[in-house]
Design an enzyme around this catalytic site. Structure first.
Site, mmCIF file in Angstrom:
data_model
loop_
_atom_site.group_PDB
_atom_site.id
_atom_site.type_symbol
_atom_site.label_atom_id
_atom_site.label_comp_id
_atom_site.label_asym_id
_atom_site.label_seq_id
_atom_site.Cartn_x
_atom_site.Cartn_y
_atom_site.Cartn_z
ATOM 1 N N CYS A 198 -25.967 0.848 -12.387
ATOM 2 C CA CYS A 198 -25.207 2.080 -12.468
ATOM 3 C C CYS A 198 -26.088 3.223 -12.975
ATOM 4 O O CYS A 198 -26.553 3.207 -14.129
ATOM 5 C CB CYS A 198 -23.999 1.902 -13.392
ATOM 6 S SG CYS A 198 -22.995 3.393 -13.574
ATOM 7 N N CYS A 237 -13.859 0.559 -14.668
ATOM 8 C CA CYS A 237 -14.460 1.895 -14.542
ATOM 9 C C CYS A 237 -13.356 2.951 -14.559
ATOM 10 O O CYS A 237 -13.152 3.696 -13.614
ATOM 11 C CB CYS A 237 -15.266 1.968 -13.254
ATOM 12 S SG CYS A 237 -16.388 3.380 -13.152
ATOM 13 N N CYS A 253 -18.803 -4.362 -17.329
ATOM 14 C CA CYS A 253 -18.853 -4.031 -15.911
ATOM 15 C C CYS A 253 -19.878 -4.910 -15.191
ATOM 16 O O CYS A 253 -21.041 -4.998 -15.612
ATOM 17 C CB CYS A 253 -19.217 -2.558 -15.719
ATOM 18 S SG CYS A 253 -19.346 -2.077 -13.976
ATOM 19 N N GLU A 258 0.820 -1.209 0.000
ATOM 20 C CA GLU A 258 0.000 0.000 0.000
ATOM 21 C C GLU A 258 0.856 1.262 0.000
ATOM 22 O O GLU A 258 0.547 2.226 -0.695
ATOM 23 C CB GLU A 258 -0.951 0.004 1.199
ATOM 24 C CG GLU A 258 -2.104 -0.978 1.083
ATOM 25 C CD GLU A 258 -3.012 -0.690 -0.098
ATOM 26 O OE1 GLU A 258 -3.088 0.464 -0.535
ATOM 27 O OE2 GLU A 258 -3.656 -1.639 -0.586
ATOM 28 N N TYR A 293 -7.032 5.726 4.723
ATOM 29 C CA TYR A 293 -7.142 4.764 3.624
ATOM 30 C C TYR A 293 -6.246 3.543 3.860
ATOM 31 O O TYR A 293 -6.696 2.402 3.783
ATOM 32 C CB TYR A 293 -6.773 5.417 2.291
ATOM 33 C CG TYR A 293 -6.517 4.396 1.213
ATOM 34 C CD1 TYR A 293 -7.566 3.819 0.514
ATOM 35 C CD2 TYR A 293 -5.228 3.976 0.914
ATOM 36 C CE1 TYR A 293 -7.343 2.851 -0.454
ATOM 37 C CE2 TYR A 293 -4.984 3.013 -0.046
ATOM 38 C CZ TYR A 293 -6.051 2.458 -0.730
ATOM 39 O OH TYR A 293 -5.816 1.495 -1.667
ATOM 40 N N CYS A 311 -17.929 -0.214 -19.884
ATOM 41 C CA CYS A 311 -19.248 -0.397 -19.269
ATOM 42 C C CYS A 311 -19.908 -1.714 -19.679
ATOM 43 O O CYS A 311 -20.643 -2.319 -18.890
ATOM 44 C CB CYS A 311 -20.157 0.775 -19.620
ATOM 45 S SG CYS A 311 -19.603 2.359 -18.949
ATOM 46 N N ASP A 370 -10.305 5.695 -2.204
ATOM 47 C CA ASP A 370 -9.238 6.317 -2.993
ATOM 48 C C ASP A 370 -9.850 6.798 -4.301
ATOM 49 O O ASP A 370 -11.077 6.790 -4.464
ATOM 50 C CB ASP A 370 -8.078 5.339 -3.225
ATOM 51 C CG ASP A 370 -8.461 4.176 -4.133
ATOM 52 O OD1 ASP A 370 -9.667 4.010 -4.448
ATOM 53 O OD2 ASP A 370 -7.560 3.422 -4.540
#
Length: 244
Positions: A192, A176, A186, A21, A104, A183, A122
């Protein structure tokens, strides 16, 4: 994606998640992978890192940039070994006591390594949630930021919060995306609202999230001096640990 710090249907090592991270801050995944592997070869455990010198840490990190991250990892390892009996912190509050760990990163380690129902937010998560819910307000305003954390927390209230959080990040990073979202492939496109608005002719999915235009940059001129010795070698001095 298969990534070296991820585990399938299992909790990950908190040390591994923490290292990955911090490396991923401001850095692309494909750039991080070889550095991550090299780091664990040199410092396979938290105690190994705590024993390392700052020069050794910087040497392994060389080329990745933002060296403060490497220094925070070493400082955090020393803190865990000397002040926490070598036990990696398991709560959000204790995780945020480590240098360089904010809300985060603490949420990522807590959920992925310990299975705690902790949210993460994030840029990828903001993009996914903003489009999924068609959030029209600018994402940098405090109420909208707070809403994203609340929404992420509600979603993380599940039996597998770490997998959920990683799925959200992965969805934003690979499907995305900012400019050319996929899309059609997705998995949540059916729900959505941005996709439904686009189908109704109300504008492209990519108008979400709404980002305020940045102020034009100010011109700032500075002078720099380079010193050479008699052999035409550049004279360098290492920057101090504090300040500029």
């Amino acid at each position: 994606r298969i990534l070296p710090w991820r585990k399938v249907n299992a909790l990950a090592d908190p040390y591994h998640v923490w290292v990955s991270e911090l490396m991923l801050q401001q850095t692309r995944v494909e750039t991080v992978i070889p550095y991550y592997n090299r780091w664990l070869e040199e410092f396979p455990t938290l105690k190994d890192l705590a024993k390392a010198t700052l020069e050794q840490v910087r040497s392994i990190w060389a080329g990745l940039g933002y060296y403060r991250r490497a220094e925070n990892l070493r400082a955090g390892a020393i803190q865990v070994v000397e002040s926490m009996n070598g036990e990696f912190p398991r709560t959000l509050d204790d995780l945020q006591k480590l240098p360089g760990v904010g809300r985060y990163t603490a949420g990522a380690v807590a959920s992925i390594a310990f299975g705690l129902r902790a949210p993460i937010v994030d840029g990828n998560v903001i993009r996914v949630l903003s489009r999924w819910c068609a959030v029209g307000a600018p994402t940098i305003t405090k109420p909208v930021v707070a809403w994203h954390w609340e929404a992420a927390a509600a979603m993380a209230d599940t039996d597998r919060p770490g997998d959920l959080n990683q799925a959200m990040m992965e969805l934003g990073a690979t499907v995305c995306t900012p400019k050319q979202p996929s899309c059609d492939s997705c998995p949540v496109a059916t729900w959505c609202l941005a996709r439904k608005a686009e189908a109704s002719g109300e504008g492209s999915v990519t108008r979400f999230p709404r980002i305020l235009k940045k102020a034009p940059p100010k011109k700032d001129e500075r002078d720099a001096v380079v010193v050479f010795d008699e052999d035409c070698a550049v004279v360098l001095e290492q920057r101090p640990d504090g300040g500029l």
